[in-house]
Design an enzyme around this catalytic site. Sequence first.
Site, PDB file in Angstrom:
ATOM      1  N   GLY A 238      45.226  78.513  22.212  1.00 55.80           N
ATOM      2  CA  GLY A 238      43.987  79.798  22.981  1.00 55.80           C
ATOM      3  C   GLY A 238      43.027  79.645  21.627  1.00 55.80           C
ATOM      4  N   ASP A 365      54.632  78.446   7.379  1.00 54.39           N
ATOM      5  CA  ASP A 365      53.587  77.721   7.349  1.00 54.39           C
ATOM      6  C   ASP A 365      52.128  77.798   5.879  1.00 54.39           C
ATOM      7  OD1 ASP A 365      51.363  76.807   8.327  1.00 54.39           O
ATOM      8  OD2 ASP A 365      51.213  77.725   9.985  1.00 54.39           O
TER       9      ASP A 365
END
Length: 880
Positions: A238, A365
Amino acid sequence: MNDQYELYCLADRLFYDTLDGRRGEHPDFPQATREVPEGWRHQASDTWMHYAPAGGRTPAQGWKIHVSACVEDAERALDVVWDYCVPRGIAFKFLRSLPVMSMLNSKAAPRGSSGKLVTIYPVDDSQLELTLKELDGLLRGVRGPYVLSDLRYGEGPLFVRYGGFVPRHCLSTSGELVLAVEDGDGRLVPDVREPAFTVPSWVTLPAFLEPHLAARNAVTTNGLPYQVESVMQFSNGGGVYLGRDLRTGDRVVLKEARPHAGLDAAGRDAVARLAHERDMLERLAGLDAVPALIDYFTLGDHHFLVQEFVDGNPLQRLLVQKYPLTRADHDEETRAAYTSWVLDTLPKVRRAVESLHERGVVFGDLHPNNILVTGDGRLVLIDYEVATLAEDRARAALGHPAFGAPRDRHGVDIDVYALACLCFGLFAPQLTIMLPLDRAKILQLAELVTETFPVPPEVVEEAVRTIVGTQPVAAPRIPRPGRDGWPEVREATARAILASATPEREDRLFPGDVAQFRPGGGVNFAHGAAGVLYALERAGAGRFPEHEEWLRRRALDPAPGTGIGFYDGLHGVAHVLEELGHRQDALDVVARCLRERWESLELGLFGGLAGVGLNLFHLGERAGEPGLTELAHRVVGICADRLGGPDDVPEISGGTNPRAGLMYGSAGPALLFTHAYERTGDTSLLDSAAVALRQDLRRCTRNEDGSLQVTQGWRILPYLDEGSVGIALALSRYLAHRDDEGFRDALKGCGLVTRGGFYVQPGLFTGRGGMILALGAERASAHDAPGVDIDLAAQLHGLGWHALPYGGGLAFPGDQLLRLSMDFATGTAGVLFAMSTVLHDQPVFLPFTGPPGGTGSLTKAPPVLEPAERLHSHEPSKEV
């Protein structure tokens, strides 16, 4: 990370490789094992299985059909397509395995081609319409990602796009050879494959597709309470957009997720991860280190998360701006100031991460691009799509490879490991990505960090303990460039290269960059056997008849599609064969090249006319073949006619613009013109060389440290291939014949890039190796006495940042640092060659770049093995 490298990491832990030898661990789809239908042709590649009726008529271009599918529906879709296309004689291809499908639909995959499981090639519009109509019914219920380059047919997994069916090529506006289609006037033009549906200007959209285009255009953002102002980032999953809340006027960030796209290692798509991120932001609401969640909605089938806009810089951007070792003027004071900033930043990041842990969340992350720092000192962690609950002790399914924890870490220990990597990552950017190749490398990195920066040893030692964990490691004893003697370093480097050889393989002899898996890539100069054998010989590491025989056999019978350029194709192979004494083989290979349509090549040195012309000059003189020399002058004329003026190139290199630099830019033709002048004395050739050099210098900018570097708009490049240090080699050769104050000033600015203290990669073309080679050329041009000066000693010592053990010797990682490479352009052979240009007792230069009178050939010409055969055939060949 470049997604294509990730695909080639699946097969082997140490080298980039294909999955051909590991199909048992990564099996193909069952359809790939079906018996080829009688009367059909079949071709398999690393990614695709191609099928076409042997006597069928497949047009060169037209409307093609793509079938997308999610993992769960892939085999059903393949069965339907096979059973439909084979009886009707319609050509098709499909991705061969689930790992390939998942990789090409991962978050990092190219958006323009992602989602395509199957491609079908109808012969005309009538068959296109019927095939779409019938497959639409047969594939009902199959779910798949939207193919962004295509027009969707109905609501199912079928998409259409006009493009090429067979590979044809032309030069793009950037001067590169790209896939092509024929326009309305019969000219080949680029086959554009952008992530947006377009119809070529000379093509009419079939009438039956018009309602589908109208349905596509009916979806708009009108009526939303948010206005999108700009794109911040795109991924295959996206986009991320900067917008404004029309109700409050506040700036916001909108994150988009496409269904079934952007898969992670757990098979989750972008929508699943975005919904998960929403849940995590709700759990973490109110923390200063977490952006506030504002909204969540769907538009069409896309999902959007709206969150607080944090007006700050990513830590990665601050690192690039502040890191002192990339500057020519770094000194003890700038290194101390940078160290102080790092030591102030690390505790803030740790406190931010710990605030998540107190809410029971593992970030998962952590890396510099996911850390924002505002002007007032607020530190915010962004991107929670792979965050997990601490109590689950789970592992993230996505992550930055330089910060990903080994499999023995779970839960909060994953964040603790990433924090330790961040400590190293701020002093040695990206280099923890090498740890899976050799965990003990962290010990050498620790030594280099503490000797380079005034960081307290206990800070580094704590990070080392975290990274090493409970399993003790010991650093292997490998020779160190800049510390140990040249003979020892050379022997160890050659030992590693030879230990990697696989003469039993047909595709490649030495492991290298992923580019070696293109046709002919395992043979060529840049990434194949030719460059490795050349480097070994030039460095004085020896000749290897068995390996030379491997190269000779494959050069004389090249794989279909093999290029003919110098570094990417057969001209470079011929050059090496001649240098190694196989002159007749070299002449035979060049004769094959001359049967190709070589005039249509772009101008560059790497794969274009500059490299071809230089090699023809060289071989014509060495072999006593005046016909080759005449052809070289013809190449010079073509390049001069196509060159243009000094201002006929944009000021930005790369992207949609032509690239600058020695390998791909105008410096290559400049080198060709200079060589032609040396053979003729025609000063107009020096004039052309000056124009070419000014074209490349037009695309350079002055850095704050005074260095001159090629600008790509968003970054500047110092490297050998398309950076300023490569331009310096062409400038130096030119200045040996004609003085020019502006060029001398430019040469000085280009040379400053060799004074940097850190380069992310070690390789010859895009790393420290190129800087060492340039320093050797600089010394040769200045006629300096042999010896290692302080700048050169620092660059040789700096190879230690990347040095790794392999096969009882010394090796280096290739591009992206994910795997070792032995090739000339990116890996160990190139580093060996670079070292030989400054340490070997015989003159060594990159081909065609040495001072006039020493072009990088062997110091003693090999004997002529047999009379040279005349080259007379110029008909196009279909063999290569």
